[in-house]
Scaffold this motif. Structure first.
Motif, PDB file in Angstrom:
ATOM      1  N   ALA A  31      -7.087  -1.656  -0.069  1.00  0.00           N
ATOM      2  CA  ALA A  31      -5.969  -2.591   0.559  1.00  0.00           C
ATOM      3  C   ALA A  31      -5.155  -3.720  -0.378  1.00  0.00           C
ATOM      4  O   ALA A  31      -6.199  -4.343  -0.999  1.00  0.00           O
ATOM      5  N   PHE A  32      -3.991  -3.451  -0.443  1.00  0.00           N
ATOM      6  CA  PHE A  32      -3.211  -4.697  -1.167  1.00  0.00           C
ATOM      7  C   PHE A  32      -3.576  -5.934  -0.672  1.00  0.00           C
ATOM      8  O   PHE A  32      -3.841  -6.836  -1.553  1.00  0.00           O
TER       9      PHE A  32
ATOM     10  N   ASP B  50       0.783  -1.274   0.165  1.00  0.00           N
ATOM     11  CA  ASP B  50      -0.220   0.135  -0.115  1.00  0.00           C
ATOM     12  C   ASP B  50       0.997   1.522   0.023  1.00  0.00           C
ATOM     13  O   ASP B  50       1.760   1.399   0.786  1.00  0.00           O
TER      14      ASP B  50
ATOM     15  N   ARG C 103      -3.112   4.790   1.054  1.00  0.00           N
ATOM     16  CA  ARG C 103      -3.297   4.221  -0.197  1.00  0.00           C
ATOM     17  C   ARG C 103      -3.999   5.039  -1.458  1.00  0.00           C
ATOM     18  O   ARG C 103      -4.629   4.702  -2.272  1.00  0.00           O
TER      19      ARG C 103
END
Length: 928
Positions: free
Chosen positions: A84-85, A46, A64
């Protein structure tokens, strides 16, 4: 505690370190210069957006965040917020449908009171070019199709109760007032566009094939009046919606053919805002002036001139329609190659989509209704000035000269000036080898002749031509070109503000030439050539450095970037073009400066600054007097054993002065012996002060990793003799390594080489000529120039012949003129001489070097009983694209060199390989 012991405690970079290294992107500065914003992103994970003022005070950080934009009045910053990753990764693991993936949100930050508003999830958003009060975004909103039943028992949970179907989602366009915070929604929208001045919002509505409502069409919303008007009706495809600069007119392309129509039939529409009830067709295939069997191209770009008197659009030949009555499985699928085709069939297939979408410029006069087709399909490109009210455009045609590109790497072109008022075509040059540029006022064409290295100006009205660099002893063609082909120019620096002159680069300096040929001077006073400093004008237009359309004001200070060829330092100089004086040094340092942006007045600059030990952080500088660092994106580097970079010079066996970069570990101990790896391509020493982040590479050497793990890395420059690229590699690489091996801290028994593509070829050649290397790694090498000569670059579909005759391979002859040269430079014919263990990476989707070259090398070595390994990353390209493959090759390459140069146990894949039966199960990383 001594400094060396402190350094010794730092940990080496390992393969888990890469993801945390960050970079800066989308850096920008506001028009006033008071605000700076940028995105910081890790290699994986992120990132965030930061907004700062000129004094480096953090105004806001957006976790982000990405791709920030600021409104014209600098009251609002708008940024996308990525999911979110970990959530996106989880969705990939669970193989969710795209519509179920986590979505972006949109955050609006008001600078005055730090108020923050977030919308989401959204699909897209747009701002007007001069955005002040509004933004627009789209999102899917559920709309229940079931009518409310007030008599229904809402608490009924019996098995007989009907399950409520999920509400259907529709695409909704939302117009948001940044100050008032009110919104207007437009349902079932498809595409949308603001006028530049934010007066209007145009959008299309699109329903499904079963929808019988009459809402499809193009709409115009007046933001001041808060009124919406449908200006074109009907289902279809609406494209290239364009407002003129005054927001008085709107044009677009539309195809309203039935969905199952075999052929699209776009028409050009015009709407006079406030004067008409609806848009009307101004051009279709039957309009006078449209060539027979041509139609309006749906892929053509639209453009009004500044006065809104003319509208530029595209025409194209009507393509033949496929016979749908033919049965597919009963017909052959065949490509027919013809020796007189302009382009090889492979090129035609690669470019098929592009070619089917080609359009050819035409202009519609909005006063007279006249259509002029400016070019036809024999032309390749057109060039306009920024001021589209000018009469002339530049056009070039390579028709009749295209086949020879297969071997000569250029196409002779005919250069034309074409009148946008009459359609007249004036031939300026026939069979021209070089470049052509249109002056900003479209009165001159400036030409560079690659056959003699001269610049010329051609006045369109009179036909008069002048040699601009007449009498000068300075060359304007690339002085360092060592390929057997004509040298290109160093390019245009800028145009004169009065349109009467042009600024042109030589190797070091910038020259002014009046277009009438009467004046010439070096505005840098040839200070660059005297001191071997390369000067280039730092000109920024629309936030981006660009020179071909930029202008220099003679009596205004000009900033120059500099590169010192001797010590490789970079910097900034200042100059007053009207005065005869040397450039004044402002900054000259052991750094590289990149990514310049400036405010509206050209007073405040931001840029990144880096060298091998300093990460590329962002800086702000007012008038290049006081530099302020804005970021520290990679503080974790201090925890690792990093390294140093120094310039090395030596003399080759044939007396050539040579240079290269030597990278040493931070904890370098002259009393130890280090293994050394040479990494090379052509010339690399200009990157002495370039940062190299530890990252899984496309297959080149990961220099920071090896240096951190106590290897020496050497990057020599190579200069080539036509016909003998292999011997040239020997001349520079081997002599450089032998020169370094004289040092007691180099272990001459543990030397290795690594290269990718052209570097991979040189690796393959070197191991057939010397046994001085303990290990070698080659990526995508050409080993057989006789077979590669007739091969195809699959990424472009082009023949490879030009590469051997004229460009990188530098043989300078055809296979039939000097086959001995092809054999001399083909490592395959000398594989029996190899004693060096070698790993080969060559992938089955390589678009540049046919991967059978790697197979030829491997099977030859295997047949000869030589230690060799071949890595094929399935479906990947010439340079690895997929990150998981990049990570994999870092592990294998380090295990390979650690084994052969440091004596570590061989990993399983090195010792015994990984059979197909264990592919994807056993990676072979374990040591045996």
């Amino acid at each position: 505690m001594t400094l060396p012991s402190l350094v010794a405690q730092k940990r080496p970079i390992d393969h888990s370190s890469y993801d945390i290294w960050k970079n800066i992107s989308s850096a920008d500065i506001s028009k006033s210069g008071n605000h700076i914003f940028y995105t910081v992103s890790p290699q994986e994970g992120d990132g965030y957006v930061e907004l700062k003022d000129q004094k480096n005070r953090l105004l806001q950080r957006f976790e982000r965040g990405t791709a920030p934009k600021m409104t014209k009045g600098e009251d609002f910053l708008i940024t996308l917020i990525k999911p979110a990753f970990k959530d996106t990764r989880e969705a990939k693991i669970k193989k969710k449908k795209s519509e179920d993936f986590p979505k972006d949100t949109l955050t609006i930050f008001k600078l005055e009171n730090r108020e923050q508003v977030t919308f989401g999830p959204i699909k897209s958003y747009k701002l007007a070019y001069d955005a002040t009060n509004y933004l627009a975004y789209t999102q899917d909103i559920a709309k229940s199709t079931e009518k409310t039943d007030s008599t229904k028992n809402k608490t009924d949970s019996s098995s007989n109760a009907k399950k409520t179907p999920p509400a259907k989602k529709e695409n909704v366009l939302v117009l948001y007032n940044l100050y008032k915070k009110d919104t207007v929604q437009f349902w079932k929208t498809d595409s949308y566009f603001f006028s530049n001045d934010e007066k209007y919002l145009a959008f299309t509505k699109k329903t499904g094939p079963k929808d019988s409502s009459d809402i499809d069409g193009l709409y115009l919303y007046d933001l001041a009046k808060k009124s919406v008007k449908k200006i074109s009706n009907g289902k279809g495809v609406y494209k290239n919606i364009l407002f003129d600069d005054q927001s008085n007119r709107l044009s677009f392309l539309a195809d309203k053919s039935p969905d199952k129509a075999l052929q699209k039939d776009f028409k050009l529409y015009l709407y006079n805002i406030g004067q008409q009830d609806s848009a009307h067709i101004i051009v279709d295939k039957n309009t006078k002036g449209v060539p027979t069997e041509w139609y309006v191209s749906g892929d053509g770009q639209l453009g009004f001139d500044q006065k809104s008197d003319r509208l530029f659009f595209g025409l194209a030949p009507i393509p033949p329609v496929k016979d749908t009555t033919l049965v597919e499985f009963e017909n052959a699928k065949v490509d027919i190659w013809h020796w007189q085709d302009d382009y090889l069939m492979t090129q035609q297939l690669v470019n098929l989509k592009r070619d089917l979408g080609k359009s050819y410029d035409a202009v519609y006069n909005l006063q007279s209704g006249q259509i002029i087709a400016l070019i036809d399909d024999s032309f390749d490109r057109t060039s306009y000035t920024d001021d589209a009210t000018q009469e002339w455009i530049l056009a070039t045609s390579t028709a009749g000269n295209r086949i020879a590109y297969q071997w000569q790497a250029y196409q002779l072109q005919d250069v034309y000036a074409i009148s946008t008022r009459t359609g007249e075509k004036r031939i300026i040059k026939s069979k021209w080898q070089g470049q052509a540029h249109l002056s900003p006022d479209a009165s001159y064409i400036v030409l560079f002749d690659e056959t003699n290295g001269n610049w010329y100006s051609h006045e369109i009205a009179s036909g008069n031509e002048q040699l601009l660099n007449k009498g000068l002893q300075v060359g304007f063609a690339n002085e360092e070109n060592d390929m057997p082909t004509a040298s290109p120019s160093y390019g245009i620096a800028a145009w004169a503000e009065d349109n009467k002159g042009i600024y042109i680069n030589d190797r070091y300096d910038i020259w002014y030439f009046s277009l009438d040929g009467k004046k010439q001077k070096s505005i840098t006073n040839q200070f660059g050539r005297t001191n071997k400093i390369v000067f280039r004008a730092l000109l920024i237009k629309d936030g981006t450095p660009r020179n071909r359309t930029a202008k220099i004001k003679e009596n205004t200070a000009l900033w120059l970037t500099s590169f010192n060829e001797t010590n490789k330092e970079n910097g900034i100089f200042s100059l007053m073009p009207a005065k005869k004086q040397n450039p004044k040094e402002i900054i000259q340092d052991k750094f590289t400066f990149k990514n310049f942006k400036t405010d509206e007045n050209g007073k405040v600059y931001i840029y990144t600054k880096e060298n091998y030990t300093s990460s590329p952080d962002l800086y702000v500088n007012k008038d290049f007097k006081i530099e302020q660092r804005l970021t520290d994106i990679n503080p974790q580097q201090e925890e690792y054993n990093w390294g140093t970079a120094e310039l090395i010079a030596w003399t080759t066996p044939n007396g050539h002065q040579a240079e290269g970069i030597l990278y040493k570990p931070e904890n370098f101990d002259p009393n130890k012996k280090y293994p050394i790896i040479a990494y090379f391509y052509e010339t690399l020493s200009q990157g002495l002060y370039t940062y190299q982040a530890p990252a899984p590479t496309p297959s080149r050497l990961n220099i920071p990793y090896y240096v951190s793990n106590e290897y020496l890395v050497f990057a020599p420059d190579i200069h080539y003799q036509t016909g003998h690229p292999g011997k040239s590699a020997e001349e520079y690489i081997n002599s450089g390594m032998r020169y370094l091996a004289k040092n007691t801290w180099v272990d001459s028994t543990k030397m290795a080489i690594q290269g990718q593509s052209w570097g991979g070829y040189q690796v393959a050649h070197l191991i057939t000529r010397t046994n001085m290397y303990a290990a070698a790694w080659t990526g995508a090498p050409v080993v057989n120039m006789t077979s590669a000569y007739g091969g195809i670059r699959w990424g472009t579909g082009m023949s490879r012949q030009f590469q051997y005759e004229k460009t990188q391979s530098r043989l300078g002859a055809t296979l039939w003129e000097d086959r001995d040269l092809y054999i001399e430079n083909s490592p395959l014919f000398f594989m029996d001489q190899v004693t060096t263990p070698v790993a080969i990476m060559h992938n089955d989707n390589d678009g540049a070097v046919p991967w059978y070259q790697g197979i030829e090398m491997f099977t030859a070595l295997r047949r000869l009983g030589k230690p060799a390994w071949l890595l094929n990353y399935n479906g990947d390209d010439h340079n690895l694209i997929q990150r998981q493959n990049r990570k994999d090759i870092q592990i294998r390459q380090s295990q390979f060199f650690d084994h052969f140069l440091k004596g570590k146990p061989a990993a399983k894949w090195i010792k015994s390989g990984v059979p197909a039966t264990k592919k994807g199960i056993d990676w072979g990383f374990d040591q045996q």
